[in-house]
Scaffold this motif. Structure first.
Motif, mmCIF file in Angstrom:
data_model
loop_
_atom_site.group_PDB
_atom_site.id
_atom_site.type_symbol
_atom_site.label_atom_id
_atom_site.label_comp_id
_atom_site.label_asym_id
_atom_site.label_seq_id
_atom_site.Cartn_x
_atom_site.Cartn_y
_atom_site.Cartn_z
ATOM 1 N N GLU A 2 1.974 -7.817 4.871
ATOM 2 C CA GLU A 2 1.330 -6.529 4.612
ATOM 3 C C GLU A 2 2.342 -5.410 4.809
ATOM 4 O O GLU A 2 3.075 -5.386 5.787
ATOM 5 N N LEU A 3 2.373 -4.490 3.864
ATOM 6 C CA LEU A 3 3.332 -3.391 3.941
ATOM 7 C C LEU A 3 2.678 -2.106 3.465
ATOM 8 O O LEU A 3 2.035 -2.074 2.430
ATOM 9 N N THR A 4 2.825 -1.053 4.247
ATOM 10 C CA THR A 4 2.355 0.266 3.852
ATOM 11 C C THR A 4 3.545 1.208 3.822
ATOM 12 O O THR A 4 4.324 1.259 4.770
ATOM 13 N N ILE A 5 3.685 1.927 2.727
ATOM 14 C CA ILE A 5 4.758 2.901 2.574
ATOM 15 C C ILE A 5 4.139 4.276 2.367
ATOM 16 O O ILE A 5 3.281 4.454 1.501
ATOM 17 N N ASN A 6 4.546 5.230 3.189
ATOM 18 C CA ASN A 6 4.120 6.617 3.032
ATOM 19 C C ASN A 6 5.232 7.372 2.314
ATOM 20 O O ASN A 6 6.382 7.352 2.752
ATOM 21 N N MET A 7 4.873 8.028 1.227
ATOM 22 C CA MET A 7 5.859 8.728 0.409
ATOM 23 C C MET A 7 5.447 10.187 0.253
ATOM 24 O O MET A 7 4.312 10.474 -0.135
ATOM 25 N N LYS A 8 6.356 11.100 0.563
ATOM 26 C CA LYS A 8 6.102 12.519 0.341
ATOM 27 C C LYS A 8 7.084 13.021 -0.704
ATOM 28 O O LYS A 8 8.293 12.839 -0.566
ATOM 29 N N ILE A 9 6.558 13.654 -1.745
ATOM 30 C CA ILE A 9 7.381 14.158 -2.838
ATOM 31 C C ILE A 9 7.284 15.675 -2.860
ATOM 32 O O ILE A 9 6.188 16.229 -2.913
ATOM 33 N N ILE A 10 8.423 16.327 -2.792
ATOM 34 C CA ILE A 10 8.478 17.782 -2.875
ATOM 35 C C ILE A 10 9.337 18.147 -4.075
ATOM 36 O O ILE A 10 10.528 17.824 -4.123
ATOM 37 N N GLU A 11 8.727 18.809 -5.046
ATOM 38 C CA GLU A 11 9.484 19.272 -6.210
ATOM 39 C C GLU A 11 9.851 20.735 -6.002
ATOM 40 O O GLU A 11 8.979 21.601 -5.926
ATOM 41 N N ASN A 46 0.849 -1.186 0.000
ATOM 42 C CA ASN A 46 0.000 0.000 0.000
ATOM 43 C C ASN A 46 0.888 1.240 0.000
ATOM 44 O O ASN A 46 1.695 1.428 0.902
ATOM 45 N N LEU A 47 0.722 2.074 -1.015
ATOM 46 C CA LEU A 47 1.501 3.308 -1.123
ATOM 47 C C LEU A 47 0.600 4.512 -0.886
ATOM 48 O O LEU A 47 -0.409 4.681 -1.577
ATOM 49 N N ASN A 48 0.935 5.325 0.107
ATOM 50 C CA ASN A 48 0.225 6.583 0.342
ATOM 51 C C ASN A 48 1.155 7.718 -0.062
ATOM 52 O O ASN A 48 2.271 7.817 0.441
ATOM 53 N N ILE A 49 0.684 8.591 -0.966
ATOM 54 C CA ILE A 49 1.565 9.614 -1.544
ATOM 55 C C ILE A 49 0.991 11.008 -1.342
ATOM 56 O O ILE A 49 -0.211 11.233 -1.491
ATOM 57 N N GLU A 50 1.887 11.929 -0.985
ATOM 58 C CA GLU A 50 1.566 13.356 -0.959
ATOM 59 C C GLU A 50 2.573 14.072 -1.852
ATOM 60 O O GLU A 50 3.761 13.712 -1.866
ATOM 61 N N VAL A 51 2.115 15.069 -2.602
ATOM 62 C CA VAL A 51 2.991 15.775 -3.538
ATOM 63 C C VAL A 51 2.849 17.283 -3.353
ATOM 64 O O VAL A 51 1.733 17.795 -3.255
ATOM 65 N N GLU A 52 3.985 17.967 -3.307
ATOM 66 C CA GLU A 52 4.019 19.429 -3.295
ATOM 67 C C GLU A 52 4.991 19.883 -4.376
ATOM 68 O O GLU A 52 5.999 19.215 -4.623
ATOM 69 N N THR A 53 4.698 20.988 -5.021
ATOM 70 C CA THR A 53 5.617 21.508 -6.030
ATOM 71 C C THR A 53 5.727 23.022 -5.937
ATOM 72 O O THR A 53 4.741 23.701 -5.653
#
Length: 200
Positions: free
Chosen positions: A126-135, A84-91
């Motif tokens: 079961e695996l959950t990965i939280n990913m935050k991406i800042i451009e 499970n991938l939870n993603i947040e993105v800011e640019t």
């Protein structure tokens, strides 16, 4: 029509074909659950796919389109692995599309690092990965945090030795990729966008 335009059409066709194949596989899984009267499993799969597509949508604010496509592919692969991938993105970029001189190099390093992380766990866990991406204006930073006891960050410390761009610190994996030769790209509306906007 210019060769570049022909190439872009071919790329779009291949992308559409691959996406259709991915989602057909998902529909077949859901259909299989329903045939076996495993309603709850089918509902869980629908929830996962809904979450996955919401995460993919967030990626499209990133200005380097090839990076968007790579990360989208990794989300699909993670889903296939039961992650499970939870993603947040800011640019910080005001430009919808940009080009960089070191695009291929950054894509390859991003792919290698994320693959190292995706294939560290057993598929039955079961695996959950939280990913935050800042451009940023001149870089992209990907911060990864997992809440799974099966994913020991000490075990991936070797990534720091392989890639200067990756650091493991305070229970986080931080990947910082510097853009070189950033250029804004102005893209005119095409016949394809007119089809989808019902103006043709």
């Amino acid at each position: 029509m210019k060769n570049l335009e022909l190439l872009n059409i071919k790329d779009l066709k291949n992308l559409s074909r691959n996406q259709r194949h991915d989602y057909m596989n998902i529909f077949q899984i859901i259909y299989g659950y329903l045939q076996l009267n495993r309603k709850e499993d089918a509902i869980d799969q629908i929830k996962k796919v809904t979450s996955m597509t919401q995460n993919i949508s967030k990626l499209y604010s990133i200005s380097i389109f090839s990076m968007v496509l790579l990360l989208e592919r990794k989300i699909m692969q993670a889903n296939n692995l039961g992650i499970n991938l939870n993603i947040e993105v800011e640019t910080e970029s005001n430009s919808e599309f940009r080009a960089i001189d070191n695009e291929e190099e950054l894509l390859e390093k991003t792919r290698e690092i994320i693959d190292c992380l995706l294939y560290q766990h057993s598929e039955d866990q079961e695996l959950t990965i939280n990913m935050k991406i800042i451009e940023n204006i001149d870089s992209i930073e990907i911060t990864i945090l997992t809440n799974s006891q099966y994913y020991n960050l000490d075990e991936v410390k070797y990534i720091e030795n392989l890639y200067d761009e990756a650091k493991v610190h305070n229970n986080k994996i931080i990947i910082t990729l510097k853009y070189e030769g950033v250029k804004n790209i102005q893209i005119k509306e095409s016949i394809y966008s007119k089809i989808y906007s019902n103006t043709i």
